[in-house]
Design a protein around this motif. Sequence first.
Motif, PDB file in Angstrom:
ATOM      1  N   ASP A  96       0.799  -1.230   0.000  1.00 29.40           N
ATOM      2  CA  ASP A  96       0.000   0.000   0.000  1.00 29.40           C
ATOM      3  C   ASP A  96       0.829   1.275   0.000  1.00 29.40           C
ATOM      4  N   VAL A  97       2.134   1.164  -0.038  1.00 32.53           N
ATOM      5  CA  VAL A  97       2.958   2.366  -0.014  1.00 32.53           C
ATOM      6  C   VAL A  97       2.912   3.036  -1.404  1.00 32.53           C
ATOM      7  N   GLY A  98       2.897   4.372  -1.409  1.00 33.77           N
ATOM      8  CA  GLY A  98       2.948   5.080  -2.674  1.00 33.77           C
ATOM      9  C   GLY A  98       4.385   5.178  -3.159  1.00 33.77           C
ATOM     10  N   LEU A  99       4.615   5.027  -4.454  1.00 31.59           N
ATOM     11  CA  LEU A  99       5.965   5.097  -5.016  1.00 31.59           C
ATOM     12  C   LEU A  99       6.057   6.330  -5.923  1.00 31.59           C
ATOM     13  N   VAL A 100       7.057   7.153  -5.685  1.00 34.27           N
ATOM     14  CA  VAL A 100       7.154   8.466  -6.334  1.00 34.27           C
ATOM     15  C   VAL A 100       8.417   8.534  -7.195  1.00 34.27           C
ATOM     16  N   ILE A 101       8.245   8.992  -8.434  1.00 33.45           N
ATOM     17  CA  ILE A 101       9.390   9.230  -9.328  1.00 33.45           C
ATOM     18  C   ILE A 101       9.288  10.662  -9.845  1.00 33.45           C
ATOM     19  N   SER A 102      10.333  11.427  -9.653  1.00 33.55           N
ATOM     20  CA  SER A 102      10.298  12.845 -10.030  1.00 33.55           C
ATOM     21  C   SER A 102      10.959  13.070 -11.386  1.00 33.55           C
ATOM     22  N   THR A 103      11.002  14.341 -11.776  1.00 37.71           N
ATOM     23  CA  THR A 103      11.630  14.698 -13.048  1.00 37.71           C
ATOM     24  C   THR A 103      13.153  14.679 -12.969  1.00 37.71           C
ATOM     25  N   ARG A 104      13.698  14.198 -11.855  1.00 37.20           N
ATOM     26  CA  ARG A 104      15.144  13.916 -11.804  1.00 37.20           C
ATOM     27  C   ARG A 104      15.501  12.861 -12.844  1.00 37.20           C
ATOM     28  N   GLU A 105      14.525  11.984 -13.168  1.00 33.85           N
ATOM     29  CA  GLU A 105      14.787  10.893 -14.106  1.00 33.85           C
ATOM     30  C   GLU A 105      14.425  11.311 -15.532  1.00 33.85           C
ATOM     31  N   PRO A 106      15.131  10.769 -16.531  1.00 34.57           N
ATOM     32  CA  PRO A 106      14.848  11.138 -17.923  1.00 34.57           C
ATOM     33  C   PRO A 106      13.493  10.606 -18.403  1.00 34.57           C
ATOM     34  N   ALA A 107      12.962  11.255 -19.430  1.00 33.54           N
ATOM     35  CA  ALA A 107      11.620  10.933 -19.930  1.00 33.54           C
ATOM     36  C   ALA A 107      11.483   9.463 -20.314  1.00 33.54           C
ATOM     37  N   GLU A 108      12.472   8.937 -21.025  1.00 39.00           N
ATOM     38  CA  GLU A 108      12.365   7.553 -21.512  1.00 39.00           C
ATOM     39  C   GLU A 108      12.235   6.571 -20.354  1.00 39.00           C
ATOM     40  N   LEU A 109      13.015   6.780 -19.292  1.00 45.38           N
ATOM     41  CA  LEU A 109      12.941   5.881 -18.136  1.00 45.38           C
ATOM     42  C   LEU A 109      11.626   6.066 -17.393  1.00 45.38           C
ATOM     43  N   ARG A 110      11.199   7.308 -17.212  1.00 44.45           N
ATOM     44  CA  ARG A 110       9.931   7.560 -16.495  1.00 44.45           C
ATOM     45  C   ARG A 110       8.765   6.882 -17.202  1.00 44.45           C
ATOM     46  N   ASP A 111       8.792   6.911 -18.539  1.00 43.57           N
ATOM     47  CA  ASP A 111       7.712   6.268 -19.290  1.00 43.57           C
ATOM     48  C   ASP A 111       7.660   4.766 -19.014  1.00 43.57           C
ATOM     49  N   LYS A 112       8.807   4.141 -18.846  1.00 41.45           N
ATOM     50  CA  LYS A 112       8.850   2.699 -18.579  1.00 41.45           C
ATOM     51  C   LYS A 112       8.439   2.383 -17.139  1.00 41.45           C
ATOM     52  N   LEU A 113       8.817   3.272 -16.204  1.00 41.14           N
ATOM     53  CA  LEU A 113       8.548   3.015 -14.792  1.00 41.14           C
ATOM     54  C   LEU A 113       7.056   3.070 -14.466  1.00 41.14           C
ATOM     55  N   ILE A 114       6.288   3.732 -15.317  1.00 37.61           N
ATOM     56  CA  ILE A 114       4.841   3.825 -15.076  1.00 37.61           C
ATOM     57  C   ILE A 114       4.226   2.437 -14.932  1.00 37.61           C
ATOM     58  N   TYR A 115       4.771   1.466 -15.645  1.00 33.13           N
ATOM     59  CA  TYR A 115       4.196   0.108 -15.633  1.00 33.13           C
ATOM     60  C   TYR A 115       4.697  -0.731 -14.449  1.00 33.13           C
ATOM     61  N   LEU A 116       5.616  -0.191 -13.649  1.00 35.54           N
ATOM     62  CA  LEU A 116       6.294  -1.030 -12.654  1.00 35.54           C
ATOM     63  C   LEU A 116       5.937  -0.693 -11.208  1.00 35.54           C
ATOM     64  N   GLY A 117       4.862   0.045 -10.993  1.00 34.39           N
ATOM     65  CA  GLY A 117       4.440   0.263  -9.610  1.00 34.39           C
ATOM     66  C   GLY A 117       4.434   1.693  -9.151  1.00 34.39           C
TER      67      GLY A 117
END
Length: 372
Positions: free
Chosen positions: A291-312
């Motif tokens: 139940d924990v929320g997982l946060v990814i900021s704009t520190r990461e590049p667009a291509e990686l952020r797009d992939k991480l959307i599917y991983l939690g």
Amino acid sequence: MSFYDEIGKFNWSEVKEFIYSRNESDVLNVINKNTLSLEDFATLLSPAAESFLEPMAKEAHRITLQRFGKTIKIYIPMYVSNECVNSCVYCGFNVHNKFNRKTLTLDEVKRELEVIKKTGIKHILICSGEHPKKVSVDYLNEVVKLVRRDFSSIIIEVQPLDENEYRVLYNSGVDSLALYQETYNTDTYKEVHLGGKKTDYRYRLEAPERAAAAGLRTIGIGALMGLDDFRVEEFFVGLHARYLMRKFWKTHVTVSFPRIRDAEGHFKPKYLINDKNLVQSMLALRLFLHDVGLVISTREPAELRDKLIYLGVTQMSAGSKTNPGGYAAGEEEGKQFEVEDRRSAQEFIESVRKKGFDPVLKDWDSSFINAV
């Protein structure tokens, strides 16, 4: 008793030795469990688990859909000050770095908000350096009063405060806190925090508990990835998150995974964290705490952020500027760090939609806070 007492039961070196002692057989024994122990979590952070990222990702995706649906909460940061009294070797706001410092006036805050609110995003993160005189609770209180006119959820990422100070801001409309311990290793903490109030490891570590006790509904924690061994750091992040979830069961806990980026001072991290390390950390935590929320900021590049959307991932920033005046005045100087995903907020929101996810621009209303 606080988390300071809880973490005192663990020895950094022993935890590290356990993590690095795990083998593929240990990982296989863990990977199909529904409920993970601390030892299981440590096993998923081990080098041996790197060969099992694909099945971990499938399970993390399943759990996330079950608990959160296909939603990504979107927030946008607003830096109100880059003034700071601390000397943190990794941070662009380090008091010894030479650049023009500024704290926004309330009129300048209004101008920033006029630009930000055009994005349609209703979750705003108020950020600053740590300067208790320039960015006092009274100043923050006035900023919050302006922000709450147009934004439904207000998160603060400022210096640690006392419980009564968090309560003042809660009563004004702040509902969430983001505060990173940077490193849970007390020795490393001393090495990278050379001056200022931030040298007080315990005061910072206990701040999330003070904020939760004051009523804030969401508490965000994390370690700055690169200061020490990420496998051990993320173990203690998970331990901290579990502690907060148990002690403050009405409070939603989120975890961020900030990697060190280039900033004023050009600090070179001791440990390099690659994409695979970041992904493993996220997946292990999702499997440990559903139940924990997982946060990814704009520190990461667009291509990686797009992939991480599917991983939690459940929360992401968009269209970020990391300096005061970055939106309305177009200021470039005085950034805390360089943003990697430079897409506009609208470009990112549309990208989330195209992937079949719902970008959530508002999921809270300040009227839920009784005192407001």
